[in-house]
Design an enzyme around this catalytic site. Sequence first.
Site, short mmCIF file in Angstrom:
data_model
loop_
_atom_site.label_atom_id
_atom_site.label_comp_id
_atom_site.label_asym_id
_atom_site.label_seq_id
_atom_site.Cartn_x
_atom_site.Cartn_y
_atom_site.Cartn_z
CE LYS A 65 -48.20 -5.10 7.91
NZ LYS A 65 -49.58 -4.60 7.70
CB SER A 70 -51.12 -6.77 4.83
OG SER A 70 -51.12 -5.61 5.62
CB SER A 121 -53.75 -4.76 7.21
OG SER A 121 -53.83 -5.10 5.87
N1 GLN Z 1 -56.76 -6.12 2.27
C1 GLN Z 1 -56.69 -4.72 2.05
C2 GLN Z 1 -55.82 -4.43 0.84
O1 GLN Z 1 -55.39 -5.36 0.25
C3 GLN Z 1 -56.22 -4.01 3.27
C4 GLN Z 1 -54.75 -3.95 3.40
C5 GLN Z 1 -54.29 -3.17 4.60
O2 GLN Z 1 -55.07 -2.81 5.47
N2 GLN Z 1 -53.01 -2.88 4.60
O3 GLN Z 1 -55.58 -3.34 0.49
#
Ligand code: GLN
Length: 487
Positions: free
Chosen positions: A79, A154, A178
């Site tokens: 990532k 994400s 994420s």
């Molecule tokens: N969807 C969550 C957010 O927008 C989790 C994001 C993540 O785990 N990086 O914060």
Amino acid sequence: MSLIDQTAVELLSNLTSGNLTSVELTGAFLDEIERRDGAVKAFLHVDADAAMAQADEIDRNRTAGKPAGRLAGMPVAVKDLLCTVDVPTTCASRMLENFCPPYDATVVARLKAADAVLIGRTNMDEFAMGGSCENSAFHPTHNPWDMDRIPGGSSGGAAACVAARMAPLSIGSDTGGSIRSPAAMCGVTGMKPTYGRVSRYGLVAFASSLDQLGPIAQTAEDTALLLEVIAGHDLMDSTSVDRPVPKYTETIGRLLEGLRIGIVPEHFGDALDDEVDAAVRESIRVYESLGATVKNISLPHGKYAVAAYYIIAPCEASGNLARYDGVHYGRRTDEHDSLIGMYSRSRSEGFGPEVKRRIMLGTYALSSGYYDAYYLKALKVRRLIRQDFDRAFDQVDLIVGPVAPTPAFKIGEKADDPLSMYLFDLYTVGTNLAGICGISIPCGISGAGLPIGLHLQAPTFEEERLLRAAAMFQRATDWHTRKPSPV
Ligand code: GLN
């Protein structure tokens, strides 16, 4: 079976036995990236020559009889928020568009030390803020199962590239879901380890008390293999915990006798899509048929998890992102006539709308007069959520439920509705607030042909239990072997 469809464990045994060279393997995955990524757009950066050179060096070392690392010759996608020497590390943000770090994140260093081939950098929501990969400043990633749909986020690129077999393994990060959410949307296996299990050194921070790195792979065994390489204490991260890393790959085949599963009745409420509900219930029956007992448990403060998360995460983000001022870090605007003007234009130009929203939410919640009402209150709720899990785990070994309320939604469907986007995280954020571990494994396919994920959560440092439970399920079912049809 074609080369790229093999699991990482199978590929590794072929590499080790000499049936396969890393050049052949890396070349096969690079060809697939070439063929498919124009449509999927899982990657932000692929340096094919560098990957092939790395593969060639590993092959030559092996031929020369030099000791080979644990993942010798295996391609791994990363990532785009893990610092890697001289490789663009953008966090899918204009702010870091030209950032090439001078040092390696510990996870990257461990992958290199294990002789993995770093095959490419995967797309994500900007600074990991989002659940759909639509918040990337560069382009959205498409779900390989249906190109009109989101891959989850994400770590959307990290999950999509494994699902589309453009990489056998990838690294994601999980602050509120994420890793698990995109794994569910893309029909792959993804684990958020316990907070402190994997070093965060060199991970570009979003919310430091919640962020954790973890593996995404096709199977539980592959997940175990990658976790074994990246987990463990690191002096460069004082929140990483000094505990030995179990040999996950050696114990994963053992059955969990007398497994006690807890289910949370509120997780099966109105928010849950009928097909996801049915797939999760059927999966629980699979565990029962394997000898598990099931009981209802209560997480009474679970209903506040999304609210607490969306205070705590933006508060931490507003502090972490203060460093991007065009001086210490990040893009600097070309046009400015004062210092303050330069800061403000650099930040306005560099950050996308969701990141700005989080910074404003966090700054507001931390401001004098509101701190106690929002941030401190959210921390108290966090403590209660953690206690709920502690009590639940006195009675059960695993908590099982859905990862997300629905399968992957359409690109653009929630783009103008941040609240409904935030509510998509309702089953995953609790794991991060409590600091425990969780895994998403494929458990069904919807009528529209979209994968459904099953969420298993375990107490801190019980990754081994998660992996054994996931492997048990995968021996009894074949959902994890389903693949999107090639396009
Ligand atoms: N969807 C969550 C957010 O927008 C989790 C994001 C993540 O785990 N990086 O914060």
